[in-house]
Design an enzyme around this catalytic site. Structure first.
Site, PDB file in Angstrom:
ATOM      1  N   ARG A  65      11.638  32.992  26.207  1.00  0.00           N
ATOM      2  CA  ARG A  65      11.180  33.761  27.378  1.00  0.00           C
ATOM      3  C   ARG A  65      10.339  32.906  28.324  1.00  0.00           C
ATOM      4  O   ARG A  65      10.183  33.257  29.498  1.00  0.00           O
ATOM      5  CB  ARG A  65      10.452  35.027  26.920  1.00  0.00           C
ATOM      6  CG  ARG A  65      11.423  36.052  26.319  1.00  0.00           C
ATOM      7  CD  ARG A  65      10.722  37.322  25.893  1.00  0.00           C
ATOM      8  NE  ARG A  65       9.822  37.107  24.777  1.00  0.00           N
ATOM      9  CZ  ARG A  65      10.182  37.143  23.479  1.00  0.00           C
ATOM     10  NH1 ARG A  65      11.434  37.384  23.151  1.00  0.00           N
ATOM     11  NH2 ARG A  65       9.294  36.932  22.534  1.00  0.00           N
ATOM     12  N   GLU A 102       3.015  32.446   9.780  1.00  0.00           N
ATOM     13  CA  GLU A 102       2.371  33.281   8.763  1.00  0.00           C
ATOM     14  C   GLU A 102       2.970  32.954   7.393  1.00  0.00           C
ATOM     15  O   GLU A 102       2.260  32.797   6.402  1.00  0.00           O
ATOM     16  CB  GLU A 102       2.584  34.745   9.124  1.00  0.00           C
ATOM     17  CG  GLU A 102       1.645  35.669   8.408  1.00  0.00           C
ATOM     18  CD  GLU A 102       1.856  37.114   8.849  1.00  0.00           C
ATOM     19  OE1 GLU A 102       2.546  37.336   9.863  1.00  0.00           O
ATOM     20  OE2 GLU A 102       1.336  37.995   8.145  1.00  0.00           O
TER      21      GLU A 102
HETATM   22  P1  AMP Z   1       2.035  32.603  18.719  1.00  0.00           P
HETATM   23  O1  AMP Z   1       2.573  31.263  18.335  1.00  0.00           O
HETATM   24  O2  AMP Z   1       1.536  33.390  17.543  1.00  0.00           O
HETATM   25  O3  AMP Z   1       1.030  32.529  19.838  1.00  0.00           O
HETATM   26  O4  AMP Z   1       3.262  33.452  19.243  1.00  0.00           O
HETATM   27  C1  AMP Z   1       3.731  33.295  20.551  1.00  0.00           C
HETATM   28  C2  AMP Z   1       5.235  33.336  20.607  1.00  0.00           C
HETATM   29  O5  AMP Z   1       5.777  34.398  19.838  1.00  0.00           O
HETATM   30  C3  AMP Z   1       5.659  33.586  22.037  1.00  0.00           C
HETATM   31  O6  AMP Z   1       6.746  32.718  22.335  1.00  0.00           O
HETATM   32  C4  AMP Z   1       6.050  35.038  22.099  1.00  0.00           C
HETATM   33  O7  AMP Z   1       7.216  35.220  22.847  1.00  0.00           O
HETATM   34  C5  AMP Z   1       6.264  35.462  20.634  1.00  0.00           C
HETATM   35  N1  AMP Z   1       5.487  36.658  20.247  1.00  0.00           N
HETATM   36  C6  AMP Z   1       4.475  36.684  19.346  1.00  0.00           C
HETATM   37  N2  AMP Z   1       3.986  37.920  19.181  1.00  0.00           N
HETATM   38  C7  AMP Z   1       4.691  38.722  20.033  1.00  0.00           C
HETATM   39  C8  AMP Z   1       4.648  40.125  20.365  1.00  0.00           C
HETATM   40  N3  AMP Z   1       3.772  40.977  19.795  1.00  0.00           N
HETATM   41  N4  AMP Z   1       5.517  40.592  21.289  1.00  0.00           N
HETATM   42  C9  AMP Z   1       6.393  39.748  21.885  1.00  0.00           C
HETATM   43  N5  AMP Z   1       6.489  38.435  21.605  1.00  0.00           N
HETATM   44  C10 AMP Z   1       5.651  37.911  20.703  1.00  0.00           C
END
Ligand code: AMP
Length: 177
Positions: A65, A102
């Site tokens: 995205r 995780e």
């Molecule tokens: P993080 O590495 O945990 O910051 O996760 C970010 C990535 O995971 C991004 O590329 C987001 O598109 C996706 N992502 C994580 N959590 C969500 C959520 N609750 N809703 C949509 N996309 C998420």
């Protein structure tokens, strides 16, 4: 200055989808933001705005995205666009960084000739959660000698403290939860 009206209208179109892709996750669905051209344009404009005067040379978009917002932001900033992708997707020689999930690990890749030493880089994604994805992307950009001028996200899930992992960078988000 951020327009409150346009940020509100973007926030109104972010849809909560409970238990997707698995139980316990509240997924932030941005497809209603994309399906309305005024909101899509406003998102791109507001995400680019804080970085207009920073002489950005390259926008790096994170799969997938981050591509949707990253390429039009590169257009607004009049600079090039570079994709960061999941392993095995990029056809040319790559640099790779793995990061913790995780459960287990994942990796991200960038073409090794995508950024040249000293170029000013803006990193773009749709959402900041734990910050693991963004942090890995920062490492990739740094490996190539890019100068990270900031990160621009549409959404930030503040409770997950992603910003803490990125505290040496200029992190900008439009809609916070
Ligand atoms: P993080 O590495 O945990 O910051 O996760 C970010 C990535 O995971 C991004 O590329 C987001 O598109 C996706 N992502 C994580 N959590 C969500 C959520 N609750 N809703 C949509 N996309 C998420």
């Amino acid at each position: 200055m951020e327009s409150k009206d346009s940020v509100d209208s973007i926030a109104d179109r972010i849809r909560d989808v409970p238990d997707f892709p698995k139980k316990g996750i509240l997924f932030k669905d941005i497809t209603p933001v994309l399906s309305d051209i005024d909101t899509l344009r406003a998102s791109v404009k507001e995400m680019a705005a804080p970085f207009m005067d920073l002489e950005i040379d390259v926008v790096v978009g994170i799969e997938s995205r981050g591509f949707i917002f990253g390429a039009p932001i590169a257009d607004v900033l009049n600079c090039s666009f570079v994709p960061v992708r999941k392993p095995g997707k990029l056809p040319w020689k790559t640099e790779s960084v793995s990061y913790e999930l995780e459960y287990g690990t994942d990796a991200l890749e960038i073409h090794e000739d995508a950024i040249t030493e000293g170029q000013n880089v803006l990193i773009v994604d749709d959402l900041l959660a734990t910050g693991g994805t963004a942090e890995a992307t920062c490492k990739l950009v740094s490996k190539l000698g890019g100068n990270i001028k900031g990160l621009s996200l549409l959404i930030e899930l503040e409770g997950l403290n992603g910003r803490k992992r990125l505290n040496q960078y200029n992190v900008h988000s439009l809609v916070q939860y």
